[in-house]
Design a protein around this motif. Structure first.
Motif, PDB file in Angstrom:
ATOM      1  N   LEU A 649       0.816  -1.208   0.000  1.00 49.28           N
ATOM      2  CA  LEU A 649       0.000   0.000   0.000  1.00 49.28           C
ATOM      3  C   LEU A 649       0.856   1.266   0.000  1.00 49.28           C
ATOM      4  O   LEU A 649       0.382   2.324  -0.421  1.00 49.28           O
ATOM      5  CB  LEU A 649      -0.942   0.002   1.204  1.00 49.28           C
ATOM      6  N   SER A 650       2.095   1.182   0.454  1.00 44.85           N
ATOM      7  CA  SER A 650       2.987   2.352   0.375  1.00 44.85           C
ATOM      8  C   SER A 650       3.510   2.526  -1.048  1.00 44.85           C
ATOM      9  O   SER A 650       3.654   3.659  -1.529  1.00 44.85           O
ATOM     10  CB  SER A 650       4.158   2.187   1.345  1.00 44.85           C
ATOM     11  N   ARG A 665      -7.121  -1.858  -0.301  1.00 47.02           N
ATOM     12  CA  ARG A 665      -7.658  -0.801   0.563  1.00 47.02           C
ATOM     13  C   ARG A 665      -9.168  -0.960   0.750  1.00 47.02           C
ATOM     14  O   ARG A 665      -9.702  -0.747   1.849  1.00 47.02           O
ATOM     15  CB  ARG A 665      -7.359   0.574  -0.022  1.00 47.02           C
ATOM     16  N   ARG A 679      -1.836  -3.202   5.770  1.00 44.26           N
ATOM     17  CA  ARG A 679      -0.746  -2.233   5.596  1.00 44.26           C
ATOM     18  C   ARG A 679       0.611  -2.840   5.931  1.00 44.26           C
ATOM     19  O   ARG A 679       1.649  -2.273   5.596  1.00 44.26           O
ATOM     20  CB  ARG A 679      -0.992  -1.012   6.473  1.00 44.26           C
TER      21      ARG A 679
END
Length: 687
Positions: A649-650, A665, A679
């Motif tokens: 997700l980063s 998400r 995450r």
């Protein structure tokens, strides 16, 4: 001042001494340029070339008077001779000393590795005959937020040609490039990295910072313990444990004594902990869907004789939604026995056996810890994914499949290279801390790698309502399916047009995978027989793989340069399998290290033969790890759990398709309810 240097000065926004600012003379700038390292000089050459040189009129390459040709092949030959390095970008340059190199032309190798670059020798500069140099580049990519791909090229090597070449033709011949080579010294598909050498890739910069941040607080603790041990003043296990951050099991014991040693907690961790693995039904209780079995056959491997590692056969039963152990059978060698297949004495324990039952559970827990480290973690994730990474880097360049897979295959060979000496090998921690010798570990890994195949894989179904791991796996698997289906719908035409790269990818996978391994017990019980107790979804096809001579463990996706019926779907399944193990499966096995292996007396990699045997209470420290091994174990468990960089997700490198990020998400709350913070799932294996 030369025209070249005037253009450089102008392009850099500098002024010469002939200008009012009076800053740089040409010789000063020449010294500055020659003082740069190679990477910096190449950057200047590439970034400033168009401004330094006078603009070229558009030219038809066919009209250029000179040509450079040759062929790129891998350093190591295959069974049929040299192996072509297809579809690499090649650039021809004129080497200059003290001034930027001159770009002459570019092209790509074809399917046979051959290339031909037409160029104009005059581009080397007035009065200068070109000093030829060939440079090779591999593709890189990022995704824009809208899913569009941005391609870049990374230099991977070069080949020097002649100085002052005045002819109109030059043949570089067959150029051998040491690029993503297989290690011929092992039966596993491992990357060849020579002694004191480095892999052909690098960690993302942020990973080093993440490692330092995670390990710095505990590094001094470990070093102090090790120094005390060397001075003959080794701290107690209690002191070692107390010096590290409080582990999950230690906290639970402080708050509720006995909670982590209970039968219920034992079963819960087999379902949802680091130890999560396939739960077969009990073959001795046909038709009973509440009875389960976990079997760990350690007597097949060489042991050191100092640690006790029996065969472990755990029988479990669902009782009011909880998985409880009801019987543990240990196949015990005699102390000091080292040979594979040594005589064993089988002892059976049940909850009625009191202290012996608790000791048997501890032995089973330690056995499961070693099994998950070698199996679910190192074998099924690290080494398994490495074989796909090597084959992909060797073969996928024009095929859009590269955009789908490469974000999840980067860096795994780096961390695996570290594991060669850090965890396994003659001095690795697993070798020192467990009963298995280096030879025993290698044989176990060979058997494990011989049992992994993408074909037919799907995560096993939950066995009860509280089986959070299986439910999370099913959800992640479904989302990966949606992501991959959409990718193929978007890029399927080009993917099929470049199918010959898929074929070469598949050929490398099959050729270098381990021989399929099916143990004697399974050969007798499963292939060709009705065995409803055996969970087949996460296993390779035993009917196909039990043949003699043993076939390769990894199945082929295709054997042709154009897709045949069903092969596109097969490729989708392979992609789903690889990404699943590089992301979700690795995160679950790795991130719970501190939770399940953060207390020495609760779980470790090996129990020693003590004065009274090994089936004793935790108070008997003769069987526990030695102080130096105990502090190293806690350091490793913390490091593995807490060093995290490269989260999906980063998407720090922006190489993961935004569609996958959006899917994860959108389902973050569902994962959270199952005990997974999405995450914390990395996009690739780098720890």
């Amino acid at each position: 001042m030369s025209t070249v240097w005037r253009r450089i000065i102008s392009s850099l926004g500098l002024k010469s001494r002939s200008d009012e600012a009076d800053l740089l003379e040409p010789d000063e700038l020449a010294r500055w340029y020659s003082g740069l390292d190679l990477k910096q000089r190449l950057a200047v050459s590439r970034n400033l070339a168009s401004r330094v040189r006078a603009p070229r009129a558009s030219r038809d390459p066919a009209t250029l008077p000179a040509v450079a040709s040759g062929r790129l092949v891998f350093e190591q030959d295959g069974p049929q001779g040299p192996i072509a390095l297809h579809h690499l970008k090649v650039e021809l340059w004129d080497r200059d000393f003290g001034t930027p190199d001159d770009f002459l032309g570019e092209g790509f190798t074809d399917a046979t590795g051959a290339f031909s670059i037409r160029y104009d020798p005059a581009d080397a500069g007035e009065g200068d005959l070109p000093d030829l140099e060939l440079r090779f580049f591999e593709p890189q990519h990022t995704f824009r937020k809208d899913g569009r791909v941005v391609e870049t090229w990374r230099r991977i090597g070069s080949e020097r040609g002649p100085d002052d070449h005045g002819g109109l033709q030059y043949d570089f011949g067959t150029v051998r490039v040491p690029y993503w080579e297989y290690d011929p010294a092992t039966t596993l598909a491992r990357l060849l990295v020579v002694e004191e050498g480095t892999p052909p890739t690098a960690y993302a910069p942020g990973r080093s910072l993440a490692m330092l941040k995670a390990v710095a607080p505990i590094e001094l603790i470990k070093r102090q313990h090790q120094l005390q041990a060397r001075l003959g003043q080794a701290p107690s296990l209690a002191k070692i444990q107390a010096d590290y951050p409080e582990s999950t099991t230690a906290r639970m014991e402080r708050e509720s004594p006995g909670s982590t040693r209970s039968d219920a907690y034992f079963g819960e961790r087999l379902l949802n902990g680091m130890f999560s693995s396939v739960m077969d039904r009990d073959p001795e209780s046909p038709g009973d869907d509440q009875a389960f079995r976990l079997y760990l056959p350690w007597n097949a491997y060489e042991q050191d004789g100092r640690h006790c590692l029996p065969d472990v056969d755990v029988r479990l039963r669902l009782v009011e939604g909880k998985l409880l152990p009801v019987r543990i059978i240990l196949g015990m060698r005699e102390p000091g026995a080292t040979a594979p297949g040594s005589p064993v004495t089988r002892r059976t324990f049940t909850p009625a056996d009191g202290a012996d039952w608790e000791a048997a559970k501890r032995m089973a827990r330690v056995s499961a810890t070693l099994d998950v480290e070698l199996g679910n973690h190192l074998g099924q994730c690290h080494f398994n994914v490495e074989q796909y990474a090597i084959a992909a880097h060797r073969n996928l360049r024009r095929n859009p499949l590269r955009w789908l897979l490469m974000p999840h295959l980067r860096e795994v060979v780096l961390i695996n290279h570290s594991a060669n000496g850090f965890l396994v090998g003659s001095t690795g921690y697993i070798t020192r801390a467990s009963a298995l010798t280096e030879r025993g570990i290698n044989k176990r890994l060979e058997h494990l790698m011989g049992s992994y195949d993408w074909k037919g894989f799907a995560p096993a179904m939950p066995v009860c309502e509280g089986h959070r791991y299986a439910k999370a796996g099913q959800l992640f698997w479904r989302l990966l399916g949606e992501h991959i289906d959409a990718f193929f719908a978007e890029h399927g035409t080009e993917l099929e047009a470049q199918w010959h790269e898929v074929r070469r990818f598949s050929d490398d996978l099959v050729a270098h995978s381990a021989p399929a391994f099916v143990c004697r017990y399974l050969r007798a019980k499963v292939p060709g027989k009705d065995a409803p107790w055996f969970v087949r979804s996460e296993r390779m096809d035993l009917d196909a793989k039990a043949a003699e001579p043993p076939p390769k463990a990894v199945s082929a996706v295709t054997r042709t340069d154009a897709p045949q019926p069903g092969e596109v779907e097969a490729l989708k399944n392979l992609c789903r399998y690889v990404i699943f193990f590089a992301t979700f499966r690795h995160a679950w096995a790795n991130n719970l290290q501190w939770e399940d292996a953060g207390e020495v007396l609760y779980s470790c990699l090996g129990l020693r033969w003590g004065k009274g045997g090994t089936l004793s209470t935790e108070a008997d420290l003769d069987v526990a790890p030695k102080p130096d091994e105990a502090t190293e174990m806690l350091w490793i468990s913390w490091m593995l759990s807490k060093t995290n960089y490269g989260f999906i997700l980063s998407n720090e490198e922006e190489d993961v398709h935004p569609r996958l990020l959006a899917l994860l998400r959108a389902h973050a709350a569902e994962f959270s309810a199952l005990g997974l913070d999405v995450r914390t799932v990395s996009s690739r294996i780098n720890i």
